[in-house]
Enzyme design. Structure first.
Site, short mmCIF file in Angstrom:
data_model
loop_
_atom_site.label_atom_id
_atom_site.label_comp_id
_atom_site.label_asym_id
_atom_site.label_seq_id
_atom_site.Cartn_x
_atom_site.Cartn_y
_atom_site.Cartn_z
N CYS A 221 0.82 -1.22 0.00
CA CYS A 221 0.00 0.00 0.00
C CYS A 221 0.85 1.26 0.00
O CYS A 221 0.33 2.36 -0.23
CB CYS A 221 -0.93 0.00 1.21
SG CYS A 221 -1.96 -1.45 1.24
N HIS B 86 -3.32 6.76 3.71
CA HIS B 86 -3.74 5.51 3.07
C HIS B 86 -5.11 5.13 3.64
O HIS B 86 -5.33 5.18 4.86
CB HIS B 86 -2.70 4.43 3.36
CG HIS B 86 -3.13 3.07 2.93
ND1 HIS B 86 -3.72 2.84 1.72
CD2 HIS B 86 -3.04 1.87 3.57
CE1 HIS B 86 -4.00 1.54 1.63
NE2 HIS B 86 -3.60 0.94 2.73
N ASN C 212 -10.18 -0.51 0.98
CA ASN C 212 -8.73 -0.34 0.88
C ASN C 212 -8.30 -0.77 -0.53
O ASN C 212 -8.28 -1.95 -0.83
CB ASN C 212 -8.06 -1.19 1.96
CG ASN C 212 -6.54 -1.14 1.89
OD1 ASN C 212 -5.97 -0.58 0.96
ND2 ASN C 212 -5.89 -1.74 2.86
N1 ACO Z 1 -17.07 -9.57 11.04
C1 ACO Z 1 -17.44 -9.87 12.31
N2 ACO Z 1 -16.56 -10.18 13.28
C2 ACO Z 1 -15.26 -10.20 12.94
C3 ACO Z 1 -14.81 -9.92 11.65
C4 ACO Z 1 -15.76 -9.59 10.68
N3 ACO Z 1 -15.45 -9.28 9.40
N4 ACO Z 1 -13.46 -10.02 11.63
C5 ACO Z 1 -13.08 -10.34 12.86
N5 ACO Z 1 -14.16 -10.48 13.67
C6 ACO Z 1 -14.22 -10.83 15.09
C7 ACO Z 1 -12.98 -11.57 15.54
O1 ACO Z 1 -13.12 -12.97 15.34
C8 ACO Z 1 -12.92 -11.20 16.99
O2 ACO Z 1 -13.83 -12.01 17.70
P1 ACO Z 1 -13.42 -12.55 19.18
O3 ACO Z 1 -13.28 -11.32 20.01
O4 ACO Z 1 -14.60 -13.39 19.51
O5 ACO Z 1 -12.15 -13.31 18.98
C9 ACO Z 1 -13.46 -9.79 17.03
O6 ACO Z 1 -14.22 -9.61 15.84
C10 ACO Z 1 -12.38 -8.72 17.08
O7 ACO Z 1 -11.40 -9.07 16.10
P2 ACO Z 1 -10.13 -8.15 15.83
O8 ACO Z 1 -9.28 -8.82 14.81
O9 ACO Z 1 -9.51 -7.75 17.13
O10 ACO Z 1 -10.87 -6.89 15.18
P3 ACO Z 1 -10.27 -5.48 14.92
O11 ACO Z 1 -11.02 -4.47 15.66
O12 ACO Z 1 -8.76 -5.50 15.03
O13 ACO Z 1 -10.63 -5.28 13.38
C11 ACO Z 1 -9.51 -5.37 11.26
C12 ACO Z 1 -10.10 -6.18 12.40
C13 ACO Z 1 -10.63 -4.53 10.66
C14 ACO Z 1 -8.94 -6.31 10.24
C15 ACO Z 1 -8.42 -4.44 11.84
O14 ACO Z 1 -7.53 -5.18 12.64
C16 ACO Z 1 -7.63 -3.72 10.77
O15 ACO Z 1 -8.16 -2.90 10.04
N6 ACO Z 1 -6.33 -3.98 10.74
C17 ACO Z 1 -5.45 -3.31 9.75
C18 ACO Z 1 -5.55 -4.08 8.47
C19 ACO Z 1 -5.00 -3.30 7.31
O16 ACO Z 1 -5.03 -2.09 7.26
N7 ACO Z 1 -4.51 -4.05 6.34
C20 ACO Z 1 -4.07 -3.50 5.10
C21 ACO Z 1 -2.66 -3.04 5.13
S1 ACO Z 1 -2.26 -2.29 3.67
C22 ACO Z 1 -1.65 -3.44 2.53
O17 ACO Z 1 -0.48 -3.67 2.43
C23 ACO Z 1 -2.58 -4.17 1.64
#
Ligand code: ACO
Length: 386
Positions: free
Chosen positions: A128, A268, A298
């Site tokens: 990214c 980003h 994204n």
């Molecule tokens: N829908 C419902 N529940 C979900 C989902 C979903 N899509 N995904 C995860 N959960 C659940 C998990 O299982 C977890 O449940 P638990 O508490 O029972 O274990 C709970 O929701 C919380 O999960 P987290 O992973 O802690 O959720 P978080 O708030 O961190 O959000 C996310 C996840 C959106 C992926 C976040 O971590 C994020 O945006 N991270 C950055 C990712 C990113 O930007 N990546 C791109 C980088 S750029 C590139 O190079 C392409």
């Protein structure tokens, strides 16, 4: 500044040269996939996705679309905006993590489609952060006098590399492309300075494991879903919120500016919570922050140019403003850059110019086909002899 800035030709003189953005364009596929659509595929909800990411919908490539088709269209729009002929482009950089093939590069496919017969072309993979890396490289090539005109493109069809049964990744990404034309000018401004960093120890946090030389495609890699993006979302989240503000501060310092000089912040577009955390650390008012992820998700390397094009269209970015760009991604990579948006808005192309441009692209296509035919005839006639 409202007068036209004069183009500077390549030269061996030491006169200072600056890399200004003279054209910009974006392209996104027509197909919209909403959070409700995704909730029919995996255990999730519109409410969860919006609260945790800020994303409402994303654009998704159709079967016949790919990274190069998006890149070509965005590039054509940027060249038309700049009123620059593809023949005047010296360098094409395509930032992408979803290239058309491992090789040849997507940039070479774009070069051929544009008829950019005088351009060098290569892909750049900093995930990214690719667009900021690309701007930095192109601007430096312009400033040193190596080239005069560069086309920097961020393009992705990442949804083709998604595991649509993995709710941790498939909710986040969208497809599209954005392109800038950078050109040498003698007046100060344009892309000023950047700060680029990487930390390969974080590679496993965001990876597409198979298909390269470490894990070539086998039945096993297909069965085990190793050809899809894998991510540790929490780790990437923590990393992003840790590095963004300091990268911005360093890019601003290197540009000889203060944070107060920044008019517009273009982060980003990965997650609204990450954007909010960075804006808060940098004490930036919400009206300075560009946010477009609700509509596009994204789009990885395309996210910053798409966000800039959208902000221009909405009137959020205006001439003579100073933009601060920041991104992070797989690698891990991160980086920030400062860009003076100072070239007067170009006049819209006339119908005649548009017709000439379309003719040029058609002719470039014919010439490309002819070259392929000649190559195959030569091989038939002369075999492998030299
Ligand atoms: N829908 C419902 N529940 C979900 C989902 C979903 N899509 N995904 C995860 N959960 C659940 C998990 O299982 C977890 O449940 P638990 O508490 O029972 O274990 C709970 O929701 C919380 O999960 P987290 O992973 O802690 O959720 P978080 O708030 O961190 O959000 C996310 C996840 C959106 C992926 C976040 O971590 C994020 O945006 N991270 C950055 C990712 C990113 O930007 N990546 C791109 C980088 S750029 C590139 O190079 C392409």
């Amino acid at each position: 500044m409202s007068k036209e800035l004069a183009l500077v030709a390549p030269s061996a003189s030491n006169a200072p040269r600056y890399a200004h953005v003279v054209g910009w364009g974006m392209y996104v596929p027509e197909k919209i996939v909403t959070n409700d659509d995704i909730s029919k595929l995996v255990e999730t909800s519109d409410e969860w996705i919006q609260t945790r990411t800020g994303i409402k919908q994303r654009r998704v490539a159709s079967e016949h679309e790919s990274t190069s088709t998006f890149a070509i269209e965005a590039a054509r729009r940027a060249l038309a905006k700049a009123n620059v002929s593809p023949a005047d482009v010296d360098l094409i950089i395509v930032g992408t993590s979803s290239p058309e093939h491992l090789f040849p590069s997507t940039a070479c496919i774009v070069q051929d489609a544009l008829g950019a017969k005088n351009a060098g072309a290569y892909d750049l993979l900093a995930a990214c952060t690719s667009f900021i890396y690309g701007l930095s490289q192109a601007a430096n090539s312009i400033k040193t006098g190596d080239i005069t005109t560069a086309l920097v493109i961020g393009s992705e069809a990442l949804t083709k590399l998604m595991d649509w049964s993995d709710r941790g990744t498939c909710i986040l990404f969208g497809d599209g492309a954005g392109a800038f034309v950078l050109q040498a000018r003698s007046e100060p401004g344009g892309f000023m300075n950047s700060f680029l960093r990487s930390d390969g120890s974080g590679g496993p946090s965001l990876i597409l494991p198979a298909g390269g030389s470490a894990m070539p495609a086998t039945t096993k890699t297909v069965v085990e879903n190793q050809h899809y993006v894998k991510m540790n979302g929490r780790e990437v989240f923590r990393f992003a919120t840790r590095v963004m503000a300091s990268a911005c501060q360093e890019a601003v310092r290197r540009s000889g500016l203060e944070m107060d000089d920044i008019d517009i912040f273009v982060p980003h577009q990965a997650n609204k919570r990450i954007i909010d955390a960075a804006s808060k650390k940098l004490k930036l008012a919400p009206e300075k922050v560009v946010v477009t992820l609700e509509n596009y998700g994204n789009t990885s390397a395309a996210s910053i140019p798409i966000a800039i094009c959208e902000a221009i269209n909405k009137g959020q970015i205006k001439q003579n403003q100073t933009l601060m760009l920041v991104a992070f991604g797989a690698g891990l990579t991160w980086g920030a850059g400062v860009l003076k948006w100072d070239v007067p808005p170009p006049a819209p192309p006339t119908r005649r110019q548009e017709a000439q441009r379309n003719l040029y692209y058609r002719w470039a296509r014919v010439k490309s086909v002819l070259r392929r035919v000649v190559r195959s005839l030569e091989a038939r006639i002369f075999g492998n002899s030299k």
